[in-house]
Design a protein around this motif. Structure first.
Motif, PDB file in Angstrom:
ATOM      1  N   LYS B  38       0.888  -1.197   0.220  1.00  0.00           N
ATOM      2  CA  LYS B  38      -0.244   0.001   0.000  1.00  0.00           C
ATOM      3  C   LYS B  38       1.043   1.358  -0.195  1.00  0.00           C
ATOM      4  CE  LYS B  38      -3.320   2.447   3.034  1.00  0.00           C
ATOM      5  NZ  LYS B  38      -4.131   2.402   4.451  1.00  0.00           N
ATOM      6  N   GLN B  39       0.627   2.067  -0.761  1.00  0.00           N
ATOM      7  CA  GLN B  39       1.378   3.420  -1.048  1.00  0.00           C
ATOM      8  C   GLN B  39       0.430   4.593  -0.691  1.00  0.00           C
ATOM      9  OE1 GLN B  39       3.181   4.869  -4.536  1.00  0.00           O
ATOM     10  NE2 GLN B  39       4.937   5.429  -3.451  1.00  0.00           N
ATOM     11  N   PRO B  40       0.524   5.179   0.609  1.00  0.00           N
ATOM     12  CA  PRO B  40      -0.523   6.198   0.986  1.00  0.00           C
ATOM     13  C   PRO B  40      -0.041   7.533   0.310  1.00  0.00           C
ATOM     14  CG  PRO B  40       0.750   5.493   2.916  1.00  0.00           C
ATOM     15  CD  PRO B  40       1.099   4.670   1.829  1.00  0.00           C
ATOM     16  N   PRO B  41      -0.576   8.664   0.415  1.00  0.00           N
ATOM     17  CA  PRO B  41      -0.120   9.965  -0.100  1.00  0.00           C
ATOM     18  C   PRO B  41       1.192  10.267   0.380  1.00  0.00           C
ATOM     19  CG  PRO B  41      -2.446  10.076   0.318  1.00  0.00           C
ATOM     20  CD  PRO B  41      -1.904   8.688   1.095  1.00  0.00           C
ATOM     21  N   SER B  42       1.540   9.727   1.590  1.00  0.00           N
ATOM     22  CA  SER B  42       2.827  10.114   1.955  1.00  0.00           C
ATOM     23  C   SER B  42       4.153   9.540   1.135  1.00  0.00           C
ATOM     24  CB  SER B  42       3.115   9.566   3.496  1.00  0.00           C
ATOM     25  OG  SER B  42       2.818   8.169   3.539  1.00  0.00           O
ATOM     26  N   GLY B  43       3.733   8.545   0.624  1.00  0.00           N
ATOM     27  CA  GLY B  43       4.822   8.083  -0.582  1.00  0.00           C
ATOM     28  C   GLY B  43       5.384   6.609  -0.174  1.00  0.00           C
ATOM     29  N   GLU B  44       5.503   6.294   1.066  1.00  0.00           N
ATOM     30  CA  GLU B  44       6.160   5.189   1.733  1.00  0.00           C
ATOM     31  C   GLU B  44       5.384   3.675   1.268  1.00  0.00           C
ATOM     32  OE1 GLU B  44       7.326   5.391   5.706  1.00  0.00           O
ATOM     33  OE2 GLU B  44       7.816   3.113   5.908  1.00  0.00           O
TER      34      GLU B  44
END
Lengths: 114, 119
Positions: B38-44
């Motif tokens: 999973k890649q949330p908006p934070s990028g990680e």
């Protein structure tokens, strides 16, 4: 806490300049990786390192260089030879490079070349 | 060559709806692993699950479930009763050897599915 850190989070450089992205891990992992992510694309492997003082080219290594002098660190240099360096760069690490080893990722560095 | 296809580029749902993200893969290996991140908006990228090619049992973890069907080369991911915090890009990935008979393995990622859960 154990994890992977990348710095800086945002990086701006002028065209023609080399730039080095930092990646550090304290998970005691042997293997480390660099990926590039472009908008709407999956991740593409740039370089990986199985162990200290060893690294291998990935699928898109041209215009990049790496070093692995310490187990904890795997810096990536984006050289002026990289024709389209603006992208999001992700570093990852895993215990090893065997089939079962899960890769864990850092927070990424967004590089913009002006 | 291996390949991972996530045909759904973007999906938009309303909170509490169930949603399934598709993943189809191609490989010549008989032994391989599949992953979801999973890649949330934070990028990680956040690791969600790993499944080996010999284990076709479905897996459930809270609101998340995974359906692995070797016969159709699919490894689909379902979120039940979606929440706004599920909004992210989801990647499916396949692990297999760099070279035939090799011992080094790499991940090949699909292009990801952007899931937006609206309140």
């Amino acid at each position: 806490d154990g994890g992977i850190t990348q710095s800086p989070k945002y990086l701006f450089r002028k065209e023609g300049q080399n730039v080095t992205l930092s990646c550090e891990q304290n998970l005691n992992h042997d293997a480390m990786y660099w990926y590039r992510q472009d908008p709407g694309q999956g991740l593409r492997l740039i370089y990986y390192s199985q162990i200290v003082n060893d690294f291998q080219k990935g699928d898109i290594a041209e215009g990049y260089s790496v070093s692995r002098e310490k187990k904890e660190s795997f810096p990536l240099t984006v050289t002026s030879a990289q024709k389209n360096p603006t992208a999001f760069y992700l570093c990852a690490s895993s215990i090893g490079v065997s089939l079962t080893d899960t890769q864990y990722f850092g927070p990424g560095t967004r590089l913009t070349v002006l | 060559a291996q390949k991972v296809t996530q045909a759904q580029t973007e999906i938009s749902v309303v909170e509490k709806e169930d949603v399934t993200l598709d993943c189809v893969y191609e490989t010549r290996d008989t032994t391989y692993y599949l992953f979801w991140y999973k890649q949330p908006p934070s990028g990680e990228l956040v690791f969600l699950i790993r499944r080996n090619s010999f284990d076709e049992q479905n897996e459930i973890s809270g609101r998340y479930s995974w359906n692995f069907q070797k016969s159709t080369s699919s490894f689909n991911f379902t979120i039940t009763a979606s929440q706004v915090v599920d909004s992210a890009v989801y990647f499916c990935a396949l692990s297999e050897a760099w070279n035939s008979g090799g011992s080094n393995y790499k991940l090949t990622f699909g292009k990801g599915t952007l899931l937006t859960v609206n309140p």
